[in-house]
Scaffold this motif. Structure first.
Motif, PDB file in Angstrom:
ATOM      1  N   SER A   1       0.312  -6.175   6.499  1.00  0.00           N
ATOM      2  CA  SER A   1       0.405  -6.250   5.041  1.00  0.00           C
ATOM      3  C   SER A   1      -0.988  -6.355   4.420  1.00  0.00           C
ATOM      4  O   SER A   1      -1.232  -5.798   3.354  1.00  0.00           O
ATOM      5  N   LEU A   2      -1.908  -7.040   5.097  1.00  0.00           N
ATOM      6  CA  LEU A   2      -3.280  -7.114   4.589  1.00  0.00           C
ATOM      7  C   LEU A   2      -3.909  -5.730   4.514  1.00  0.00           C
ATOM      8  O   LEU A   2      -4.523  -5.365   3.509  1.00  0.00           O
TER       9      LEU A   2
ATOM     10  N   GLU B   1      -1.850  -3.339   1.908  1.00  0.00           N
ATOM     11  CA  GLU B   1      -2.051  -3.691   0.505  1.00  0.00           C
ATOM     12  C   GLU B   1      -3.465  -3.382   0.046  1.00  0.00           C
ATOM     13  O   GLU B   1      -3.669  -2.964  -1.096  1.00  0.00           O
ATOM     14  N   SER B   2      -4.440  -3.577   0.920  1.00  0.00           N
ATOM     15  CA  SER B   2      -5.809  -3.269   0.502  1.00  0.00           C
ATOM     16  C   SER B   2      -6.039  -1.763   0.452  1.00  0.00           C
ATOM     17  O   SER B   2      -6.752  -1.268  -0.414  1.00  0.00           O
TER      18      SER B   2
ATOM     19  N   GLY C   1      -1.615 -10.058   0.744  1.00  0.00           N
ATOM     20  CA  GLY C   1      -2.773  -9.508   1.443  1.00  0.00           C
ATOM     21  C   GLY C   1      -3.935  -9.228   0.508  1.00  0.00           C
ATOM     22  O   GLY C   1      -5.075  -9.613   0.776  1.00  0.00           O
ATOM     23  N   SER C   2      -3.659  -8.570  -0.592  1.00  0.00           N
ATOM     24  CA  SER C   2      -4.728  -8.301  -1.555  1.00  0.00           C
ATOM     25  C   SER C   2      -5.198  -9.585  -2.227  1.00  0.00           C
ATOM     26  O   SER C   2      -6.375  -9.737  -2.549  1.00  0.00           O
TER      27      SER C   2
END
Length: 69
Positions: free
Chosen positions: A9-10, A13-14, A22-23
């Motif tokens: 997810s990190l 999302e980034s 994550g962001s």
């Protein structure tokens, strides 16, 4: 698998600029907001430990030869 989902997810999302945890964590790292980073690391560790405990319990449920002691 839960920690992999959290790290995924990190990255997702980034990469796609999706607002989420994550962001939020990456923005906190860039802004050096250590309270948020500490809370997210704690959340990740709780998810990791919970995943390990659930895995152990599911092994005992699926295979009767394995016993909790």
């Amino acid at each position: 698998m839960i920690p992999v989902l959290f790290m995924g997810s990190l990255v997702m999302e980034s990469f796609f600029s999706i607002p989420g945890l994550g962001s939020y964590l990456l923005d906190a790292i860039r802004a050096q907001d250590f309270a948020i980073v500490r809370a997210m690391v704690f959340l990740g560790s709780v998810l990791y430990i919970t995943g390990l405990i659930l895995t152990d319990i599911s092994y005992t449920w699926a295979d009767p030869r394995v016993r909790l002691s």
